[in-house]
Design an enzyme around this catalytic site. Sequence first.
Site, PDB file in Angstrom:
ATOM      1  N   THR A   1       0.568  -2.955   8.648  1.00 23.23           N
ATOM      2  CA  THR A   1      -0.602  -2.204   8.180  1.00 23.23           C
ATOM      3  C   THR A   1      -1.724  -2.338   9.189  1.00 23.23           C
ATOM      4  OG1 THR A   1      -2.327  -2.004   6.479  1.00 23.23           O
ATOM      5  CG2 THR A   1      -1.223  -4.138   6.625  1.00 23.23           C
ATOM      6  N   SER A   2      -2.496  -1.246   9.327  1.00 24.31           N
ATOM      7  CA  SER A   2      -3.591  -1.243  10.296  1.00 24.31           C
ATOM      8  C   SER A   2      -4.783  -2.051   9.793  1.00 24.31           C
ATOM      9  CB  SER A   2      -4.029   0.197  10.587  1.00 24.31           C
ATOM     10  OG  SER A   2      -4.395   0.834   9.382  1.00 24.31           O
TER      11      SER A   2
ATOM     12  N   CYS B   1       1.566  17.062 -23.665  1.00 20.48           N
ATOM     13  CA  CYS B   1       0.388  17.847 -24.078  1.00 20.48           C
ATOM     14  C   CYS B   1       0.235  19.158 -23.307  1.00 20.48           C
ATOM     15  CB  CYS B   1      -0.883  16.998 -23.922  1.00 20.48           C
ATOM     16  SG  CYS B   1      -1.414  16.862 -22.210  1.00 20.48           S
TER      17      CYS B   1
ATOM     18  N   HIS C   1      -1.581   1.573  -4.142  1.00 23.75           N
ATOM     19  CA  HIS C   1      -1.973   2.982  -4.018  1.00 23.75           C
ATOM     20  C   HIS C   1      -1.118   3.917  -4.864  1.00 23.75           C
ATOM     21  CE1 HIS C   1      -3.991   1.898   0.083  1.00 23.75           C
ATOM     22  NE2 HIS C   1      -4.725   1.572  -0.956  1.00 23.75           N
TER      23      HIS C   1
ATOM     24  N   GLN D   1       0.844  -1.196   0.000  1.00 22.98           N
ATOM     25  CA  GLN D   1       0.000   0.000   0.000  1.00 22.98           C
ATOM     26  C   GLN D   1       0.880   1.248   0.000  1.00 22.98           C
ATOM     27  OE1 GLN D   1      -3.488  -0.706   3.002  1.00 22.98           O
ATOM     28  NE2 GLN D   1      -1.799  -2.029   3.566  1.00 22.98           N
TER      29      GLN D   1
HETATM   30  P1  OAD Z   1      -1.441   2.990   9.082  1.00 19.38           P
HETATM   31  O1  OAD Z   1      -0.759   4.226   9.574  1.00 19.38           O
HETATM   32  O2  OAD Z   1      -2.920   2.942   9.093  1.00 19.38           O
HETATM   33  O3  OAD Z   1      -0.936   1.736   9.940  1.00 19.38           O
HETATM   34  C1  OAD Z   1       0.429   1.508  10.169  1.00 19.38           C
HETATM   35  C2  OAD Z   1       0.563   0.202  10.914  1.00 19.38           C
HETATM   36  O4  OAD Z   1       1.946  -0.065  11.088  1.00 19.38           O
HETATM   37  C3  OAD Z   1      -0.063   0.183  12.321  1.00 19.38           C
HETATM   38  O5  OAD Z   1      -0.817  -0.997  12.488  1.00 19.38           O
HETATM   39  C4  OAD Z   1       1.146   0.206  13.255  1.00 19.38           C
HETATM   40  O6  OAD Z   1       0.905  -0.516  14.476  1.00 19.38           O
HETATM   41  C5  OAD Z   1       2.188  -0.503  12.424  1.00 19.38           C
HETATM   42  N1  OAD Z   1       3.586  -0.142  12.723  1.00 19.38           N
HETATM   43  C6  OAD Z   1       4.104   1.072  13.029  1.00 19.38           C
HETATM   44  N2  OAD Z   1       5.430   1.017  13.156  1.00 19.38           N
HETATM   45  C7  OAD Z   1       5.787  -0.282  12.915  1.00 19.38           C
HETATM   46  C8  OAD Z   1       7.039  -0.979  12.895  1.00 19.38           C
HETATM   47  N3  OAD Z   1       8.187  -0.346  13.109  1.00 19.38           N
HETATM   48  N4  OAD Z   1       7.009  -2.297  12.604  1.00 19.38           N
HETATM   49  C9  OAD Z   1       5.832  -2.956  12.379  1.00 19.38           C
HETATM   50  N5  OAD Z   1       4.629  -2.341  12.401  1.00 19.38           N
HETATM   51  C10 OAD Z   1       4.604  -1.028  12.652  1.00 19.38           C
HETATM   52  O7  OAD Z   1      -0.839   2.689   7.629  1.00 19.38           O
HETATM   53  P2  OAD Z   1      -1.418   1.748   6.483  1.00 19.38           P
HETATM   54  O8  OAD Z   1      -2.139   0.581   7.065  1.00 19.38           O
HETATM   55  O9  OAD Z   1      -0.308   1.479   5.550  1.00 19.38           O
HETATM   56  O10 OAD Z   1      -3.161   5.458   1.510  1.00 19.38           O
HETATM   57  O11 OAD Z   1      -2.466   2.719   5.789  1.00 19.38           O
HETATM   58  C11 OAD Z   1      -3.163   2.315   4.637  1.00 19.38           C
HETATM   59  C12 OAD Z   1      -3.349   3.474   3.691  1.00 19.38           C
HETATM   60  O12 OAD Z   1      -3.953   4.570   4.373  1.00 19.38           O
HETATM   61  C13 OAD Z   1      -2.065   4.044   3.123  1.00 19.38           C
HETATM   62  O13 OAD Z   1      -1.588   3.327   1.995  1.00 19.38           O
HETATM   63  C14 OAD Z   1      -2.440   5.444   2.755  1.00 19.38           C
HETATM   64  C15 OAD Z   1      -3.342   5.815   3.918  1.00 19.38           C
HETATM   65  O14 OAD Z   1      -4.328   6.738   3.634  1.00 19.38           O
HETATM   66  C16 OAD Z   1      -2.656   6.155   0.464  1.00 19.38           C
HETATM   67  O15 OAD Z   1      -1.587   6.717   0.476  1.00 19.38           O
HETATM   68  C17 OAD Z   1      -3.511   6.147  -0.741  1.00 19.38           C
END
Ligand code: OAD
Length: 242
Positions: A191-192, A153, A122, A104
């Site tokens: 990822t959350s 363009c 994404h 993502q």
């Molecule tokens: P989030 O910020 O929602 O979640 C990050 C996750 O990483 C959480 O579950 C944290 O507990 C975990 N985390 C943080 N530090 C860590 C570490 N050092 N090791 C392991 N885990 C760790 O981010 P995403 O789930 O990626 O969309 O968010 C999904 C999407 O929401 C992104 O791709 C973005 C955003 O809006 C776009 O950019 C289009």
Amino acid sequence: MIFFNHQVQEARSRIASARAVTVLTGAGISADSGVPTFRGADGFWRNFRAEELATPEAFERNPRLVWEWYNWRRETLATKKPNDAHYALARLEGRAQDFHLITQNVDGLHRLAGSRRMSELHGDIWKVRCTNCHHIADNRDVPLALLPHCHTCGGLLRPHIVWFGESLDEQVLANSFQAVESCDVMVIVGTSGLVYPAAMLMPSAKDHGAFVIEVNLDSTAYSPDVALSLHGRAKDIVPLLL
Ligand code: OAD
């Protein structure tokens, strides 16, 4: 600790004996490279309003503001390097019989680490797309001259990123579902699990019989449903899985 070691051992042997491994990553894997997450304590969406910066309406209203934000993120990202978790996944791609990485993240760190069999759900912050002719081009200018225009363009360029309210690329999404439906082990890193349709990939893998392993600092929306939850930093845990 003994329980944790046992879990790591089980994850390792599942991955080692798998025919096909699919990995899904989120912002947590790049947190160890110093890139802020979205929903963590210092996450982007704690400090900025997504509807002012990451929607098509925001870009229509104020393209300069949106570009300033992406320009700032590109300047910050240009100083970041992949960490041990990114490199471990690139190595796994070389070893597993069948491997697919779904991310993502838009930061380009997987590619820098050497991953190639990848679906970037994404988009990619290092690509620009013309709002007029839709041509997509690599662009690593830091800083980017504002407002940037298409060489072909003359149309206004936008970041090649999927914003809130927009659909994901159909082919990228289809490849991702194909990869989770055909794998025997799925690994989810940092990822959350709160953003759709990416959040549908884990249930789909499970429905098709995959053994699902999660690596995260904390419990997530996925945790109750996965076979193994490994708590800790991605950079420490992912290399242990090989
Ligand atoms: P989030 O910020 O929602 O979640 C990050 C996750 O990483 C959480 O579950 C944290 O507990 C975990 N985390 C943080 N530090 C860590 C570490 N050092 N090791 C392991 N885990 C760790 O981010 P995403 O789930 O990626 O969309 O968010 C999904 C999407 O929401 C992104 O791709 C973005 C955003 O809006 C776009 O950019 C289009």
